[in-house]
Design an enzyme around this catalytic site. Structure first.
Site, PDB file in Angstrom:
ATOM      1  N   HIS A   1       0.848  -1.217   0.000  1.00 58.06           N
ATOM      2  CA  HIS A   1       0.000   0.000   0.000  1.00 58.06           C
ATOM      3  C   HIS A   1       0.863   1.239   0.000  1.00 58.06           C
ATOM      4  O   HIS A   1       1.035   1.852   1.047  1.00 58.06           O
ATOM      5  CB  HIS A   1      -0.915  -0.005   1.228  1.00 58.06           C
ATOM      6  CG  HIS A   1      -2.101   0.887   1.109  1.00 58.06           C
ATOM      7  ND1 HIS A   1      -2.110   2.204   1.518  1.00 58.06           N
ATOM      8  CD2 HIS A   1      -3.336   0.650   0.623  1.00 58.06           C
ATOM      9  CE1 HIS A   1      -3.300   2.733   1.316  1.00 58.06           C
ATOM     10  NE2 HIS A   1      -4.056   1.803   0.773  1.00 58.06           N
TER      11      HIS A   1
ATOM     12  N   GLY B   1      -6.102   4.469   5.183  1.00 55.63           N
ATOM     13  CA  GLY B   1      -7.023   5.293   5.968  1.00 55.63           C
ATOM     14  C   GLY B   1      -7.721   4.520   7.066  1.00 55.63           C
ATOM     15  O   GLY B   1      -7.909   5.029   8.173  1.00 55.63           O
ATOM     16  N   VAL B   2      -8.088   3.282   6.788  1.00 58.24           N
ATOM     17  CA  VAL B   2      -8.784   2.484   7.795  1.00 58.24           C
ATOM     18  C   VAL B   2      -7.892   2.259   9.021  1.00 58.24           C
ATOM     19  O   VAL B   2      -8.391   2.201  10.154  1.00 58.24           O
ATOM     20  CB  VAL B   2      -9.300   1.152   7.194  1.00 58.24           C
ATOM     21  CG1 VAL B   2      -8.152   0.236   6.824  1.00 58.24           C
ATOM     22  CG2 VAL B   2     -10.287   0.475   8.111  1.00 58.24           C
TER      23      VAL B   2
ATOM     24  N   ILE C   1       1.823   4.703   1.599  1.00 58.86           N
ATOM     25  CA  ILE C   1       0.993   5.539   2.468  1.00 58.86           C
ATOM     26  C   ILE C   1       0.213   4.639   3.420  1.00 58.86           C
ATOM     27  O   ILE C   1      -0.130   3.507   3.090  1.00 58.86           O
ATOM     28  CB  ILE C   1       0.022   6.477   1.700  1.00 58.86           C
ATOM     29  CG1 ILE C   1      -0.963   5.697   0.850  1.00 58.86           C
ATOM     30  CG2 ILE C   1       0.777   7.478   0.859  1.00 58.86           C
ATOM     31  CD1 ILE C   1      -2.078   6.543   0.276  1.00 58.86           C
TER      32      ILE C   1
ATOM     33  N   GLU D   1      -8.427   3.314  12.864  1.00 57.43           N
ATOM     34  CA  GLU D   1      -8.196   2.327  13.924  1.00 57.43           C
ATOM     35  C   GLU D   1      -7.260   2.884  14.990  1.00 57.43           C
ATOM     36  O   GLU D   1      -7.476   2.656  16.185  1.00 57.43           O
ATOM     37  CB  GLU D   1      -7.624   1.028  13.340  1.00 57.43           C
ATOM     38  CG  GLU D   1      -7.195   0.001  14.366  1.00 57.43           C
ATOM     39  CD  GLU D   1      -8.309  -0.600  15.218  1.00 57.43           C
ATOM     40  OE1 GLU D   1      -7.978  -1.138  16.299  1.00 57.43           O
ATOM     41  OE2 GLU D   1      -9.487  -0.536  14.821  1.00 57.43           O
TER      42      GLU D   1
END
Length: 159
Positions: free
Chosen positions: A60, A69-70, A66, A74
């Site tokens: 990723h 986002g998840v 990067i 979290e």
């Protein structure tokens, strides 16, 4: 969000051992490295040192790593978990703080390896076992992500 607090009410800093005492998460899912400050019933400022050695960077994205986002959300939720444990004096109880919902998640700037991710979470409301929060994730004062979320305090699992 500010770290200027009533020193009588403030807790912190809390090192990684204290974070691990408050949360059941362990590598590779532990996403809070340190608590800078915590005011029970109010707010927490925690940090995550983002390293190129994190497994998710392999895919990723190759050539442009990067933080997903998840995982940023979290990390905010885990900071909220530490805030909940300290606020409700749950350390050592075995109780867990479960994510229930996420609202209004917005991603503004990428989080890259080598940065220090500042997690600012405010406790909005506690009703019984349900807690509502708002959170912001920042790097060097720049907003990277924000969300509102809800968590529930659950009894420890039965063996």
């Amino acid at each position: 969000m500010t770290d200027q607090v009533d020193n009588a009410a403030a807790v912190g800093p809390i090192d990684i051992r204290g974070v691990m005492a408050a949360l059941p998460h362990r590598y590779p899912m532990l996403l809070v490295d340190r608590v800078i400050s915590l005011v029970p019933n109010s707010r927490i400022h925690a940090v995550k040192a983002v390293s190129i050695n994190e497994g998710f960077f392999q895919g990723h994205f190759p050539g442009r790593p990067i933080m997903p986002g998840v995982l940023i959300v979290e990390a905010m939720a885990q900071a909220a978990g530490v805030l909940t444990v300290e606020t409700m004096d749950l350390r050592g109880s075995g109780k867990l703080v479960y994510f229930m919902s996420i609202d209004g998640a917005k991603f503004r700037n990428p989080v890259e390896p080598g940065c220090l991710l500042d997690l600012h979470v405010d406790l909005v409301q506690i009703r019984g076992r349900v807690c509502k929060f708002t959170g912001k994730a920042m790097v060097e004062g720049k907003l990277c992500a924000e969300a509102s979320f809800v968590a529930m305090i659950a009894d420890p699992p039965v063996d």
